[in-house]
Scaffold this motif. Sequence first.
Motif, PDB file in Angstrom:
ATOM      1  N   GLY A  24       0.840  -1.281  -0.109  1.00 51.95           N
ATOM      2  CA  GLY A  24       0.121   0.156   0.037  1.00 51.95           C
ATOM      3  C   GLY A  24       0.842   1.391   0.190  1.00 51.95           C
ATOM      4  N   ASN A  25       1.850   1.182   0.944  1.00 54.65           N
ATOM      5  CA  ASN A  25       2.896   2.406   0.722  1.00 54.65           C
ATOM      6  C   ASN A  25       3.509   2.465  -0.521  1.00 54.65           C
ATOM      7  OD1 ASN A  25       3.800   1.076   4.117  1.00 54.65           O
ATOM      8  ND2 ASN A  25       2.656   2.998   3.499  1.00 54.65           N
ATOM      9  N   GLY A  28       0.719   3.586  -3.020  1.00 58.48           N
ATOM     10  CA  GLY A  28       0.239   4.943  -2.616  1.00 58.48           C
ATOM     11  C   GLY A  28       1.267   6.113  -2.716  1.00 58.48           C
ATOM     12  N   VAL A 200      -4.864   2.092  -0.942  1.00 57.92           N
ATOM     13  CA  VAL A 200      -4.986   0.441  -1.343  1.00 57.92           C
ATOM     14  C   VAL A 200      -5.702  -0.294  -0.064  1.00 57.92           C
ATOM     15  CG1 VAL A 200      -3.559  -1.673  -1.907  1.00 57.92           C
ATOM     16  CG2 VAL A 200      -2.811   0.644  -2.766  1.00 57.92           C
ATOM     17  N   LYS A 208      -8.579   0.050   4.684  1.00 64.54           N
ATOM     18  CA  LYS A 208      -7.245   0.730   4.067  1.00 64.54           C
ATOM     19  C   LYS A 208      -6.116  -0.270   4.754  1.00 64.54           C
ATOM     20  CE  LYS A 208      -3.810   4.323   4.865  1.00 64.54           C
ATOM     21  NZ  LYS A 208      -3.664   5.679   5.547  1.00 64.54           N
ATOM     22  N   MET A 209      -5.405  -0.665   3.722  1.00 67.26           N
ATOM     23  CA  MET A 209      -4.006  -1.556   4.219  1.00 67.26           C
ATOM     24  C   MET A 209      -3.237  -0.620   5.043  1.00 67.26           C
ATOM     25  SD  MET A 209      -1.042  -3.627   1.850  1.00 67.26           S
ATOM     26  CE  MET A 209      -2.263  -4.504   1.214  1.00 67.26           C
TER      27      MET A 209
HETATM   28  P1  ADP Z   1      -0.238   5.531   7.245  1.00 66.02           P
HETATM   29  O1  ADP Z   1      -1.013   6.439   6.370  1.00 66.02           O
HETATM   30  O2  ADP Z   1      -1.107   4.031   7.384  1.00 66.02           O
HETATM   31  O3  ADP Z   1      -0.183   6.098   8.676  1.00 66.02           O
HETATM   32  P2  ADP Z   1       2.333   5.943   6.689  1.00 66.02           P
HETATM   33  O4  ADP Z   1       2.114   7.319   7.211  1.00 66.02           O
HETATM   34  O5  ADP Z   1       3.467   5.014   7.244  1.00 66.02           O
HETATM   35  O6  ADP Z   1       1.007   4.929   6.704  1.00 66.02           O
HETATM   36  O7  ADP Z   1       2.280   6.053   4.938  1.00 66.02           O
HETATM   37  C1  ADP Z   1       3.433   6.492   4.326  1.00 66.02           C
HETATM   38  C2  ADP Z   1       3.093   6.736   2.832  1.00 66.02           C
HETATM   39  O8  ADP Z   1       1.965   5.687   2.431  1.00 66.02           O
HETATM   40  C3  ADP Z   1       1.828   8.005   3.170  1.00 66.02           C
HETATM   41  O9  ADP Z   1       2.185   8.782   1.939  1.00 66.02           O
HETATM   42  C4  ADP Z   1       0.435   7.297   3.055  1.00 66.02           C
HETATM   43  O10 ADP Z   1      -0.459   8.130   2.219  1.00 66.02           O
HETATM   44  C5  ADP Z   1       0.850   6.142   2.231  1.00 66.02           C
HETATM   45  N1  ADP Z   1      -0.110   4.770   2.268  1.00 66.02           N
HETATM   46  C6  ADP Z   1      -0.232   4.329   3.617  1.00 66.02           C
HETATM   47  N2  ADP Z   1      -0.869   3.294   3.548  1.00 66.02           N
HETATM   48  C7  ADP Z   1      -1.532   3.492   2.063  1.00 66.02           C
HETATM   49  C8  ADP Z   1      -2.679   2.535   1.595  1.00 66.02           C
HETATM   50  N3  ADP Z   1      -3.118   1.587   2.211  1.00 66.02           N
HETATM   51  N4  ADP Z   1      -2.824   2.940   0.338  1.00 66.02           N
HETATM   52  C9  ADP Z   1      -2.192   4.015  -0.321  1.00 66.02           C
HETATM   53  N5  ADP Z   1      -1.218   4.740   0.130  1.00 66.02           N
HETATM   54  C10 ADP Z   1      -1.149   4.164   1.453  1.00 66.02           C
END
Ligand code: ADP
Length: 464
Positions: A24-25, A28, A200, A208-209
């Motif tokens: 997902g990270n 995304g 994602v 959300k993942m």
């Molecule tokens: P979270 O948003 O779960 O706290 P992080 O802050 O560690 O996770 O995420 C780092 C990056 O990854 C951010 O830009 C966030 O938008 C993206 N991201 C995290 N989870 C997802 C997801 N499930 N789908 C798309 N992008 C994601």
Amino acid sequence: MNMPTNKRLLSGITPSGDGSLHIGNYLGAVRQFIELAKSNETYLMVADLHGLTTIQDKSQLQHNIETLVLNELALLKGFMTVEQFDRIIFFRQSDVLMHTECQSIINNVTPLGLLKRAHAYKDKLQKEVEEDDINVGLFSYPMLMAADILLYQADLVPVGKDQKQHIEITRDIAGHFNKIYKKNVFKLPEAFIPEEVAVVLGTDGQRKMSKSLGNVISMFESEDVIRKQVMGTFTDPTRKHATDPGHIEGNMVFTYLDFFGDPVKVAALKGQYKEGKVSDVEVKEYLFDSLMAYFGAARKAYDELKSNPQLVRDILARGQERALSIAIQTMTQVRNAIGVTTQYSFFDYPKPASGKTISIDEFARVELRVGKVLEATNKEGSEKLIRLVVDVGEEKPRTIFTGVRGFGYTSEDFSGKQFFFITNLAPRKMMNEESQGMILAVDGADTKPQFVSAEGMPVGAKIR
Ligand code: ADP
Ligand code: TRP
């Protein structure tokens, strides 16, 4: 959406959770960043100081920082050419001291209300009620983030939607500062939020993942762990047998396959799935294989980096130097603008050496050996040179010249004594004779060379 080119970009990731990234990270955030980095000047930072708002366990923080560094570097290396990778400025926030200095200065041009309206703080306040449960670090999180961005005079900040407000706060602060000090010290950055990037969903197909929900697919875990995550992925709950017709919509295995599988093969599998001609397990096996292929280069890079800490240190050292050189320029302007620079000032920022460092392994290419001077004589017709005949543990002694008579050294200073010699240099002509190495010297008083004594050490011994 138009992809920017030739801009300066900065982004950061906080080492939260356990520091690891999931697909997902990647989809995304990291994937867009890699694309942007190909045609823009890009700074990518591990925001380790931001991690302190939530992680106050030393070994947890250390673990998370190291994990995030390895995860990010492995993805960059896995999906970029060597030239592209070399252009990225990858560094740790805590390696550049000016982030905290800048934060503490811009605090003074920031209205309290601006921070009170920040989502992260407001959300927290609603959940935990008690103001005393919230630390000031969380409250001033947007200030540190503003400092991160303003220090590098970034044009664009690629982030997720949730970070948009932080970029707006940053613009406000930069504007206030420039107005108060009547000088355009800071550039006003813009957020870059790729609209088409959907969130994602996790392997549960519901939310959300996210690491904290335990519904992730990892990229750098062992094959066993990733296979388990894939096998546990939500598919079609109405389908009991492989021969039942299945649904594609909302089926996470196909959602992920749309990203990672071969489009032709995926289209064929979808057809078979709808007709009940392929089992869930077969489709999942294909997803697993696709993930291994897609992230193959990145997984290889991960293993290499993990088993070679020096390589990681070298990358971070180079990133630090390059980040520092920009941060210093900005902070010099900031100090000049606010009035702490006076005729009594003597502070100077450290000057980055060259933007490059070498590893101890590279340095180790210099072969240093203990040598015993068998004979020392002045070179005929020279005012400077002394000819040393040196036993460096080889069959024949070497002839090595040193040009130090001008500093008051005489042949007696060397005769019969032991020093270190560099022994893997190409022979060099000194007047009409070859010098087959160099004696090791360091600067002494008034830069008079001092020779490093190797008395009592075994002749011919190399430095390891
Ligand atoms: P979270 O948003 O779960 O706290 P992080 O802050 O560690 O996770 O995420 C780092 C990056 O990854 C951010 O830009 C966030 O938008 C993206 N991201 C995290 N989870 C997802 C997801 N499930 N789908 C798309 N992008 C994601
Ligand atoms: N706050 C960002 C996040 O949670 C991480 C971050 C820290 C950042 N400093 C930054 C992002 C500077 C962009 C620019 O995702």
